[in-house]
Enzyme design. Structure first.
Site, PDB file in Angstrom:
ATOM      1  N   ASP A  70       0.320  -1.210   0.188  1.00  0.00           N
ATOM      2  CA  ASP A  70      -0.033   0.219   0.243  1.00  0.00           C
ATOM      3  C   ASP A  70       0.521   0.671  -0.071  1.00  0.00           C
ATOM      4  OD1 ASP A  70      -2.063   2.529   0.558  1.00  0.00           O
ATOM      5  OD2 ASP A  70      -2.474   1.176   2.468  1.00  0.00           O
ATOM      6  N   VAL A  71       0.977   1.770  -1.173  1.00  0.00           N
ATOM      7  CA  VAL A  71       1.447   3.290  -0.618  1.00  0.00           C
ATOM      8  C   VAL A  71       1.377   3.609   0.394  1.00  0.00           C
ATOM      9  CG1 VAL A  71       1.863   3.156  -3.755  1.00  0.00           C
ATOM     10  CG2 VAL A  71      -0.224   4.533  -3.071  1.00  0.00           C
ATOM     11  N   SER A  76      -2.960  14.391 -13.647  1.00  0.00           N
ATOM     12  CA  SER A  76      -4.469  14.733 -13.696  1.00  0.00           C
ATOM     13  C   SER A  76      -4.629  15.625 -14.999  1.00  0.00           C
ATOM     14  CB  SER A  76      -5.253  14.178 -13.074  1.00  0.00           C
ATOM     15  OG  SER A  76      -6.580  14.283 -13.653  1.00  0.00           O
ATOM     16  N   GLN A 105     -15.160  14.802  -7.701  1.00  0.00           N
ATOM     17  CA  GLN A 105     -14.280  14.693  -7.112  1.00  0.00           C
ATOM     18  C   GLN A 105     -13.787  15.315  -6.834  1.00  0.00           C
ATOM     19  OE1 GLN A 105     -12.760  15.234 -11.511  1.00  0.00           O
ATOM     20  NE2 GLN A 105     -12.280  12.919 -11.384  1.00  0.00           N
ATOM     21  N   TYR A 124     -10.398  14.414  -5.140  1.00  0.00           N
ATOM     22  CA  TYR A 124      -9.201  14.053  -6.038  1.00  0.00           C
ATOM     23  C   TYR A 124      -8.784  15.041  -7.181  1.00  0.00           C
ATOM     24  CZ  TYR A 124      -8.189  11.344 -10.274  1.00  0.00           C
ATOM     25  OH  TYR A 124      -7.388  11.029 -11.129  1.00  0.00           O
ATOM     26  N   LYS A 140      -4.317  15.478  -7.558  1.00  0.00           N
ATOM     27  CA  LYS A 140      -3.350  15.733  -8.384  1.00  0.00           C
ATOM     28  C   LYS A 140      -2.979  17.045  -8.952  1.00  0.00           C
ATOM     29  CE  LYS A 140      -3.945  11.897  -8.759  1.00  0.00           C
ATOM     30  NZ  LYS A 140      -3.080  10.941  -9.526  1.00  0.00           N
TER      31      LYS A 140
HETATM   32  N1  LIG Z   1      -8.287   6.915 -15.829  1.00  0.00           N
HETATM   33  C1  LIG Z   1      -7.998   8.013 -15.709  1.00  0.00           C
HETATM   34  O1  LIG Z   1      -8.923   8.583 -16.977  1.00  0.00           O
HETATM   35  C2  LIG Z   1      -7.157   9.324 -15.297  1.00  0.00           C
HETATM   36  C3  LIG Z   1      -5.923   8.373 -14.257  1.00  0.00           C
HETATM   37  N2  LIG Z   1      -5.366   9.039 -13.707  1.00  0.00           N
HETATM   38  C4  LIG Z   1      -4.154   8.855 -12.747  1.00  0.00           C
HETATM   39  O2  LIG Z   1      -4.044   7.769 -13.195  1.00  0.00           O
HETATM   40  C5  LIG Z   1      -3.373   6.513 -12.466  1.00  0.00           C
HETATM   41  C6  LIG Z   1      -3.662   5.533 -12.271  1.00  0.00           C
HETATM   42  O3  LIG Z   1      -4.912   5.176 -12.636  1.00  0.00           O
HETATM   43  P1  LIG Z   1      -5.969   4.059 -13.765  1.00  0.00           P
HETATM   44  O4  LIG Z   1      -4.634   3.456 -14.460  1.00  0.00           O
HETATM   45  O5  LIG Z   1      -6.344   4.778 -14.561  1.00  0.00           O
HETATM   46  O6  LIG Z   1      -6.989   3.314 -12.924  1.00  0.00           O
HETATM   47  P2  LIG Z   1      -6.862   1.844 -12.127  1.00  0.00           P
HETATM   48  O7  LIG Z   1      -8.237   1.643 -11.386  1.00  0.00           O
HETATM   49  O8  LIG Z   1      -6.782   0.849 -13.454  1.00  0.00           O
HETATM   50  O9  LIG Z   1      -5.396   1.787 -11.802  1.00  0.00           O
HETATM   51  C7  LIG Z   1      -5.383   1.978 -10.473  1.00  0.00           C
HETATM   52  C8  LIG Z   1      -3.327   1.150 -10.122  1.00  0.00           C
HETATM   53  O10 LIG Z   1      -3.295   1.665  -8.752  1.00  0.00           O
HETATM   54  C9  LIG Z   1      -3.126   0.142  -7.811  1.00  0.00           C
HETATM   55  N3  LIG Z   1      -3.677   0.981  -6.956  1.00  0.00           N
HETATM   56  C10 LIG Z   1      -4.548   1.442  -5.635  1.00  0.00           C
HETATM   57  N4  LIG Z   1      -4.631   2.308  -4.749  1.00  0.00           N
HETATM   58  C11 LIG Z   1      -3.382   1.723  -4.604  1.00  0.00           C
HETATM   59  C12 LIG Z   1      -2.346   1.760  -3.312  1.00  0.00           C
HETATM   60  N5  LIG Z   1      -3.025   1.743  -2.158  1.00  0.00           N
HETATM   61  N6  LIG Z   1      -1.313   1.192  -3.134  1.00  0.00           N
HETATM   62  C13 LIG Z   1      -0.355   0.763  -4.059  1.00  0.00           C
HETATM   63  N7  LIG Z   1      -1.108   0.841  -5.753  1.00  0.00           N
HETATM   64  C14 LIG Z   1      -2.659   0.799  -5.196  1.00  0.00           C
HETATM   65  C15 LIG Z   1      -3.602  -0.061  -8.131  1.00  0.00           C
HETATM   66  O11 LIG Z   1      -3.533  -1.688  -7.889  1.00  0.00           O
HETATM   67  P3  LIG Z   1      -4.569  -2.760  -7.250  1.00  0.00           P
HETATM   68  O12 LIG Z   1      -5.104  -3.313  -8.417  1.00  0.00           O
HETATM   69  O13 LIG Z   1      -3.529  -4.097  -7.336  1.00  0.00           O
HETATM   70  O14 LIG Z   1      -5.858  -2.658  -6.242  1.00  0.00           O
HETATM   71  C16 LIG Z   1      -3.313  -0.272  -9.561  1.00  0.00           C
HETATM   72  O15 LIG Z   1      -2.537  -0.573  -9.915  1.00  0.00           O
HETATM   73  C17 LIG Z   1      -4.209   7.125 -11.340  1.00  0.00           C
HETATM   74  O16 LIG Z   1      -2.856   8.201 -10.493  1.00  0.00           O
HETATM   75  C18 LIG Z   1      -5.455   8.232 -11.449  1.00  0.00           C
HETATM   76  O17 LIG Z   1      -5.138   8.760 -10.854  1.00  0.00           O
HETATM   77  C19 LIG Z   1      -5.268  10.656 -14.298  1.00  0.00           C
HETATM   78  C20 LIG Z   1      -5.544  10.972 -15.221  1.00  0.00           C
HETATM   79  C21 LIG Z   1      -6.821  10.595 -15.726  1.00  0.00           C
HETATM   80  C1  LIG Z   2     -11.879   9.113 -12.641  1.00  0.00           C
HETATM   81  C2  LIG Z   2     -11.583   9.582 -14.019  1.00  0.00           C
HETATM   82  O1  LIG Z   2     -12.591   8.973 -14.541  1.00  0.00           O
HETATM   83  C3  LIG Z   2     -10.649  10.394 -14.280  1.00  0.00           C
HETATM   84  O2  LIG Z   2      -9.468  10.323 -13.498  1.00  0.00           O
HETATM   85  C4  LIG Z   2      -8.648  12.155 -13.580  1.00  0.00           C
HETATM   86  O3  LIG Z   2      -7.916  11.688 -13.205  1.00  0.00           O
HETATM   87  C5  LIG Z   2     -10.082  12.423 -14.571  1.00  0.00           C
HETATM   88  O4  LIG Z   2     -10.651  13.220 -13.608  1.00  0.00           O
HETATM   89  C6  LIG Z   2     -10.436  11.361 -15.316  1.00  0.00           C
HETATM   90  O5  LIG Z   2     -11.938  11.364 -16.129  1.00  0.00           O
END
Ligand SMILES: NC(=O)C1=CN([C@@H]2O[C@H](COP(=O)(O)OP(=O)(O)OC[C@H]3O[C@@H](n4cnc5c(N)ncnc54)[C@H](OP(=O)(O)O)[C@@H]3O)[C@@H](O)[C@H]2O)C=CC1
Ligand SMILES: C[C@H](O)[C@@H]1OC(=O)[C@H](O)[C@@H]1O
Length: 254
Positions: free
Chosen positions: A64-65, A144, A154, A157, A161
């Site tokens: 857990d980060v 983000s 959000q 959230y 970011k």
């Molecule tokens: N999808 C989007 O539209 C956007 C996403 N982001 C950012 O991108 C990043 C990745 O998200 P995304 O790929 O979309 O989402 P996912 O849910 O697909 O991936 C999230 C990842 O983070 C891991 N994770 C979650 N909580 C923890 C924790 N406490 N400790 C360690 N690992 C953790 C998960 O691991 P596990 O599955 O093993 O729990 C998984 O590998 C995030 O920071 C998100 O804010 C930014 C902008 C847009």
């Molecule tokens: C989780 C949201 O859909 C995603 O995460 C972000 O950071 C942006 O707001 C995206 O829409």
């Protein structure tokens, strides 16, 4: 051309979504990869298998980060496996959509701890290792579009970011003298687990698509090129920067 040949790349949240794509993308560019993840054991192990099938080395380290101890352990395990750390992609994050007025304290606290505190501890631990190695490095934080604009559900959230991008700016100053570059990527809306439920609402998804000049929402692979570029020597004079990767969503006012 392989841009990360011989480098060791660490990715937090590497089991799914953007982190997984970044880990595999780094391996395609010649890197050995360590991923951190929280709960998805099978997906983490399949990511490792996919990287090994590309001929690169990989490990998955569960943790857990939000726990400050996780970062030191992750870096130590990567160094034990590969001998060094050249690149950190600080990506792990959560976004439990919720309204402002009845937001539970625990949801705010957890979102801040995972997204911002977690990034801080990981950046610090990777930077300590890079400084000890004395050969510089690159840190990329997955911020983000939400660092720049708000979201009704959000409110807990978007500040994380913005905070992550701010962390990269200050870290760029603190670590520049060590040759360590620190940058953010700012994805728009990318189809992953994090927004699967939110975008299951057809009207919401159609609205988000309609806001995107390139005509579609993003895929995790859309974020790989920008991350690999910032990690590579092609970006050797880029630090403290933010790279928006959103299909044009941010600039689309009318
Ligand atoms: N999808 C989007 O539209 C956007 C996403 N982001 C950012 O991108 C990043 C990745 O998200 P995304 O790929 O979309 O989402 P996912 O849910 O697909 O991936 C999230 C990842 O983070 C891991 N994770 C979650 N909580 C923890 C924790 N406490 N400790 C360690 N690992 C953790 C998960 O691991 P596990 O599955 O093993 O729990 C998984 O590998 C995030 O920071 C998100 O804010 C930014 C902008 C847009
Ligand atoms: C989780 C949201 O859909 C995603 O995460 C972000 O950071 C942006 O707001 C995206 O829409």
């Amino acid at each position: 051309m392989k841009l990360l040949e011989g480098k060791t790349v660490l990715v937090t949240g590497g089991s799914t979504g953007i982190g997984r794509a970044a880990a595999i993308g780094a391996a395609r560019h010649g890197a050995d990869v360590a991923i951190n993840y929280a709960s998805s054991d099978d997906k983490a192990h399949s990511c490792v298998a996919e990287i090994e099938a590309l001929g690169q080395r990989a490990i998955a380290v569960k943790g857990d980060v939000a726990d400050p101890a996780t970062s030191g352990e992750f870096v130590a395990r990567a160094v034990a496996a590969f001998g060094r750390v050249d690149v950190l992609v600080s990506n792990a994050g959560i976004c439990p959509f919720h309204a402002l007025l009845d937001m539970p304290v625990e949801t705010v606290d957890r979102t801040f701890r995972v997204n911002l505190h977690g990034a801080y501890y990981m950046v610090q631990a990777a930077a300590r290792q890079m400084v000890e190695q004395g050969e510089g490095g690159a840190i990329i934080a997955v911020s983000s579009i939400s660092a720049l604009v708000g979201g009704e559900f959000q409110t807990h959230y978007t500040p994380t970011k913005a905070g992550v991008h701010s962390l990269m700016q200050s870290a760029a100053i603190a670590l520049g003298k060590h040759g360590i570059r620190c940058n953010s990527v700012l994805p728009g809306t990318i189809l992953t687990e994090i927004n699967k439920d939110d975008l299951a609402d057809d009207a919401k998804r159609a609205y988000m698509e309609s806001r995107t000049p390139l005509g579609r929402l993003g895929q995790p692979e859309d974020i790989v090129g920008p991350i690999v570029f910032l990690a590579s020597d092609m970006a050797e004079y880029v630090t403290g920067a933010a790279l928006l990767v959103d299909g044009g969503m941010f600039v689309n006012l009318q």
